[in-house]
Design an enzyme around this catalytic site. Structure first.
Site, PDB file in Angstrom:
ATOM      1  CG  HIS A  64      -2.101  -0.846   1.141  1.00 31.41           C
ATOM      2  ND1 HIS A  64      -3.150  -0.585   0.284  1.00 31.41           N
ATOM      3  CD2 HIS A  64      -2.440  -1.992   1.792  1.00 31.41           C
ATOM      4  CE1 HIS A  64      -4.085  -1.516   0.417  1.00 31.41           C
ATOM      5  NE2 HIS A  64      -3.672  -2.388   1.328  1.00 31.41           N
ATOM      6  CB  CYS A  81      -1.644   4.109  -4.742  1.00 29.71           C
ATOM      7  SG  CYS A  81      -2.658   2.970  -5.687  1.00 29.71           S
TER       8      CYS A  81
END
Length: 296
Positions: free
Chosen positions: A95, A146
């Site tokens: 993440h 991301c």
């Protein structure tokens, strides 16, 4: 009679690699959120296998082993070991998150992060750690996450996305504010207050006088390929993340012929318009970009 000066024998370049894959994070460090993903450990192992096949010495940190301390220790060990001409290859699969920027180096007011198991690594920290590598060391970073404040703020959180949800990011920062604020202060002090904003420093692909000026204290050469654009999300998968899967497909067990620029173009062409990998450079990376990917 004058004696001829001995010509030094060129030494063979060496290469180290570090591969992080996190299928979850610690609920204690992320205010109850564990961020479950599927393919990140596969990504790390597959990239380590690629590195080993290319003659690198890989280290793999999976989920619970991928802590801040272990990551920073491995990174700093590589920085002390490698010299001009050597290669450091770093991959991250997990993440991407964000914390509030307290030193005003981010136009959007957020510092981007990688979510390690027991806490986030802020982009300021990453940039500063990269800057410790010796002049002439080549650093290659592939980030299947991301890693963008814009992506976290502007995009809805999709199932399978590798972006920390905005609500989670705000809660984690609130609950651990003193820790993350101190990290930013400490990095700024260690850098003499002159650390450049990584997002600004990485804003151009082409090596230019402007870019060189922004990162004038940055002596190694860095090429970073991220999994998506700022307003997009990197997607997880059953066996690999979408970005990592395409990297492996284009590489084709070493049969790819071409440069880093051409490699990036082919990887990008194989992904949907909703996920377009970005290419950035730091330092004098012109010669590095012209090499075949993963060349030691």
């Amino acid at each position: 009679m004058a004696t001829k000066k001995a010509v030094p024998i060129p030494t063979k370049s060496k290469a180290l690699s570090l591969h992080l894959g996190l299928n979850a994070v610690s609920a204690a460090a992320y205010s109850g959120w564990t961020g479950p993903l599927v393919a990140c450990e596969f990504d790390a192992n597959d990239m380590a296998a690629l590195a080993k096949a290319q003659g690198m010495r890989p280290t793999v940190l999976l989920t619970k082993q991928a802590t801040r301390a272990k990551f920073l220790s491995a990174l700093r060990s590589a920085a002390k070991t490698l010299v001009a001409g050597d290669l450091f290859f770093l991959t991250y699969s997990g993440h991407g998150g964000q914390v509030t920027d307290i030193n005003s180096d981010e136009p959007d007011g957020k510092d981007e992060t990688w979510c390690l198991f027991d806490g986030q690594i802020i982009d300021d920290e990453l940039y500063f750690e990269y800057s410790k590598f010796a002049a002439g060391v080549r650093i290659l970073v592939l980030s299947d996450s991301c890693h963008s404040g814009t992506a976290v703020k502007a995009m809805p959180h999709e199932p399978g996305s590798r972006a920390m949800p905005l609500g989670v990011a705000m809660r984690v920062y609130r609950d651990h504010q003193a820790f993350y604020d101190k990290l930013q202060v400490d990095v700024a002090k260690a850098a003499g207050g002159q650390i450049a904003d990584p997002d600004v420093a990485l804003s151009q692909v082409n090596v230019s006088n402007r870019l060189t000026a922004v990162v004038s204290q940055f002596k190694p050469s860095l090429v970073l390929v991220s999994g998506c654009q700022d307003n997009q999300t990197s997607m997880d998968g059953a066996n690999n993340g979408a970005f990592t899967e395409q990297v492996l497909r284009v590489w084709a067990n070493g049969t790819f012929k071409g440069t880093y620029r051409q490699f990036h173009t082919k990887v990008r062409a194989g992904l949907p318009p909703t996920q377009s990998p970005n290419l950035f450079t730091l330092g004098k990376a012109g010669k590095f970009l012209a090499q075949k990917p993963f060349t030691v």
